[in-house]
Design an enzyme around this catalytic site. Structure first.
Site, short mmCIF file in Angstrom:
data_model
loop_
_atom_site.label_atom_id
_atom_site.label_comp_id
_atom_site.label_asym_id
_atom_site.label_seq_id
_atom_site.Cartn_x
_atom_site.Cartn_y
_atom_site.Cartn_z
N HIS A 52 14.24 20.05 17.83
CA HIS A 52 13.09 20.22 18.88
C HIS A 52 11.93 19.68 19.34
CE1 HIS A 52 10.17 24.02 18.05
NE2 HIS A 52 9.49 22.95 17.72
N GLU A 74 19.20 22.53 19.89
CA GLU A 74 18.29 23.35 18.78
C GLU A 74 19.05 24.86 18.05
OE1 GLU A 74 14.54 24.44 20.00
OE2 GLU A 74 13.50 24.48 18.43
N ASN A 412 36.72 -6.40 17.25
CA ASN A 412 37.98 -7.10 17.23
C ASN A 412 38.50 -6.97 15.48
OD1 ASN A 412 38.83 -8.95 19.46
ND2 ASN A 412 37.04 -10.11 18.85
#
Lengths: 699, 124
Positions: A52, A74, A412
């Site tokens: 909002h 929203e 990794n």
């Protein structure tokens, strides 16, 4: 109009909101996966409020795409928090995707990019078409309960919903009424809210107008709780609170509802006793005490402080000269005292400015866990990501440059380290892999460890690959440290097939150079079958450091004091030569030496007549170390420690190894600052070893 | 120098900055900023306000509760109050007006509209 407000303000706030959105989504994700189907309504409401706010501020700036996206988000969140849609993993994925898109839009705005945002319409469409499951009819349950119109009239739509939810769940509903003195009500109310929160959910806090006088203010709180009546009364007994039971709880006290950590997965256990000073924190987080500042301004401040430090050094030198010429007069002593006071305040100022630049590393951790979540899904590997020490602070500039190298290491770990599920089960390991990210302070450094419980490094394969690339001799016995070094060589990779995730042609060498650029060091520790730990050691700040000033040959250098471990005086016959390298034996460990003057190709320093008289063969050695590495620097003279401000060196000196930057001494003389990590590597390289052999005989 | 003091309750710093900039275009009012309903409540007795502007969705004490408190308190009830509501939240807006808010604005706030309202209530 809108242009009057700096766009930076917009970017800063948006970034903050998006970060908090991500944090809350992650918490929600956790509770959906592991919480027994119960999610914290406050969490969803937080997320709704964040979306909002984003809509509000992007509207101000007329950023249409962002307004559209945050508005759609929203709307979806509103349906979620009102219970009109069920929260599942599919919806969560969509939420994550939307937030990531918001972040991209903000980044584009920050970079001044315009033009259409790819895939936005598709995402909007999907956000709008999440299916409704179980339509909701807002009942007027609470009229029956007897909540007066004076309360109903001030409940927002959301609070009404929470009230009916509480009633539906069959928990008890209480009206608390308390009057506080006008002068202390903020603390008193905070404490009451803390106490009430432990019992259940505060649906609303209403300052009652009619019962408030000039000295007193009365609050009415609505509390929904599954605790027995006696417990509620007891918990609030000593707080001068009038407790009115509006409706008794009807639900059987479900065992999981009692276990607080499960009901509120997002919040750590609260301390048993409310503490007066922190009583407000839990409930009134938004009374913000913070100021957002452009890092450029702080840099500027830092430079000024740095220059002040230089002037301080000049004054100190002038005083020394005065003392030598005029002796101790009364005026002299006063000057001396005033200077000491100045020094103290200056160091406080310096400390203060440094602290302002410090930000918790948790910010980076949040970004990483978000990426990891996505990645683990792409790779189909289930992994638990644990972070510790998120509150550890580092210079903002260092933090900025840390995310990429850390992500690379984590990638990794996930790609090469953690085994696939089937393999893990076969090995008797937990099905879900574990990646632990831990940060802690050690002296003037911060250490970040990335630990996985995967397969560990395959040294046989590393060696084979290195031999193939002509980097190492297959027959040579290589120690684990030396094998680790191989991993950091440019272009090194053992992955059989290049995967989408970590095989992007960027190797650990890039990670290493990124970390080195921050004056940091990186270490690897691996045990086959049990996993790998990568630790990164970084200085807390790069701005002002203490340094040891030394002379070598005709030049003066500064060595960052955080890397200096001790200084030694060594007689020439203690020096041995092993494999063409000069070393000394120090407390049963071998310390390699590096003669600085020779390393930089400097002429020997002419001795003053006085020095000639006392000349000995002894050598000064400064022992430096970062992480697990050690090196003895042979210098000609030590001049003491000083605060220095590191400036970058010009283009001309950029290529020279072993130099981190330049600094000015009080005497207006510019000297070079040594890059200890770089020197340690140079000393270890075989190339330099050969050079040492050819010229290894006396000074 | 304007004699008027305005209390502004809004939890987004950016929106506050925007509203302040808009208000300052009219006159150099003294604008007291609150970042929550709770803070506004604390700031109420500190000054004599000519106008209150409040958001609805704020943590802890919401805008409706603030309106209710102000409008039912003889000390403050005569202060004009403008409530800033969200597009689509008609229920909240109706409640705000029912509680005694004098006017409402819908986000994103149109600067001219806000300025007209403020001028009307302050007689500028």
């Amino acid at each position: 109009m809108a242009a009057e407000i700096n766009i930076r303000e917009f970017l800063g706030e948006s970034e903050e909101i998006i970060d908090s959105l991500n944090r809350d989504l992650l918490a929600l994700d956790q509770s959906v996966r592991h919480g027994k189907g119960k999610t914290d309504p406050a969490l969803i409401n937080n997320i709704f409020r964040a979306a909002h706010s984003l809509k509000g501020i992007s509207g101000l700036f007329g950023f249409a795409e962002m307004t559209r996206l945050s508005h759609t988000l929203e709307t979806l969140l509103d349906r979620l928090r009102m219970g009109k849609i069920q929260l599942g993993l599919r919806v969560l994925d969509l939420l994550f995707e939307a937030v990531e898109m918001l972040r991209q839009i903000v980044v584009r705005k920050g970079e001044g990019q315009t033009g259409e945002i790819p895939r936005l319409d598709d995402l909007l469409h999907r956000l709008e078409h999440v299916d409704v499951q179980g339509a909701e009819s807002e009942a007027d349950l609470f009229r029956r309960v007897g909540i007066g119109p004076e309360i109903l009239s001030v409940l927002t739509e959301y609070e009404e919903h929470r009230l009916s939810e509480n009633l539906r769940e069959g928990v008890g509903l209480y009206q608390l009424r308390a009057s506080f003195s006008l002068s202390t009500f903020d603390e008193d109310l905070g404490q009451l809210q803390q106490a009430a929160k432990k019992l259940g959910e505060i649906i609303t806090t209403l300052p009652s107008a009619d019962a408030s006088s000039d000295e007193q203010i009365t609050f009415i709180l609505l509390l929904g709780t599954d605790r027995p009546r006696e417990q509620v009364r007891e918990a609030l007994a000593d707080r001068l609170v009038e407790v009115k039971e509006l409706r008794a709880g009807t639900a059987p006290a479900a065992p999981e509802a009692k276990a607080e950590p499960e009901v509120e997965p997002a919040e750590p256990a609260e301390p048993a006793e409310p503490v007066v000073e922190t009583g407000l924190e839990g409930s009134l987080r938004s009374i913000s005490q913070t100021v957002r500042v452009d890092i450029g301004k702080l840099d500027n401040l830092m430079n000024i402080v740095g220059e002040l430090v230089l002037f301080k050094n000049i004054i100190a030198q002038l005083i020394e000269r005065l003392k030598a010429e005029a002796g101790f007069s009364e005026l002299m002593i006063e000057l001396f005292k005033a200077n000491r006071a100045l020094e103290r305040k200056l160091s406080e100022l310096q400390q203060g400015v440094l602290e302002v630049r410090m930000v918790p590393i948790g910010q980076v951790f949040d970004k990483l866990s978000r990426n990891l979540r996505k990645l683990s899904r792409e790779l189909g590997k289930e992994v638990e990501f644990v972070t510790e020490g998120g509150q550890t602070e580092l210079d903002k500039l260092i933090i900025e440059d840390l995310a990429d190298p850390l992500m690379h290491v984590i990638r990794n770990s996930l790609d090469h380290g953690i085994e696939i599920k089937a393999e893990r089960i076969q090995l008797g390991k937990p099905e879900r892999g574990l990646i632990r990210l831990r940060a802690f302070q050690r002296g003037n450094h911060v250490v970040i460890e990335i630990q996985d419980d995967g397969a560990g490094l395959d040294y046989a394969r590393i060696k084979k690959k290195a031999a193939q690339m002509g980097l190492a001799d297959v027959s040579a016995e290589l120690k684990p440290e030396e094998l680790n070094e191989l991993l950091f060589l440019p272009g090194f990779s053992t992955a059989e097939k290049v995967s989408e995730i970590s095989g992007r042609g960027v190797g650990l060498d890039v990670v290493k150079s990124n970390i080195s650029a921050l004056s940091g060091a990186i270490d690897l520790l691996s045990s086959p079958g049990e996993g790998t730990t990568v630790s990164i050691t970084l200085p807390i700040t790069l701005a002002i450091i203490q340094a040891l000033i030394i002379e070598a040959g005709t030049e003066t250098f500064a060595i960052p004091l955080n890397a200096v471990q001790e200084s030694l005086v060594v007689s020439p016959d203690e020096i041995q030569t092993i494999e063409g390298r000069e070393v000394i034996e120090l407390r049963e460990r071998t310390l390699p030496l590096l003669r600085l003057a020779r390393f930089f190709g400097l002429r020997p320093r002419p001795r003053t007549p006085e020095e000639e008289e006392y000349a000995t063969d002894e050598l000064f050695v400064v022992k430096v170390g970062i992480a697990e590495k050690r090196l003895g620097l042979v210098v000609d003279k030590m001049r003491g420690r000083q605060d220095i401000v590191i400036k970058s060196v010009g283009e001309a000196l950029k290529g020279i190894r072993g130099i981190a930057g330049a600094t000015e001494l009080g005497s207006q003389k510019t000297i070079l600052v040594l890059d200890v990590v770089d020197l340690m590597e140079e000393a270890a390289s075989s190339l330099f070893r050969a050079a040492e052999v050819t010229g290894a005989s006396g000074v | 120098m304007s004699q008027h003091c305005i209390l502004l309750a809004e939890d987004s710093a950016t929106t506050r900055a925007f509203l302040v900039a808009t208000l300052e275009e009219i006159d150099d009012f003294e604008i007291i900023e609150a970042s929550s309903g709770f803070e506004a409540l604390k700031l109420l007795p500190r000054r004599k306000y000519s106008l209150i502007i409040t958001d609805i969705n704020m943590p802890d004490i919401n805008g409706l509760e603030l309106i209710n408190f102000v409008k039912n308190n003889l000390q403050y009830s005569s202060i004009p109050l403008i409530v800033v509501t969200t597009e689509g939240a008609e229920r909240d807006r109706e409640k705000g007006l029912a509680l005694g808010a004098d006017a409402y604005l819908v986000k994103p706030v149109n600067p001219a509209e806000l300025q007209d309202l403020v001028k009307k209530y302050l007689g500028e």
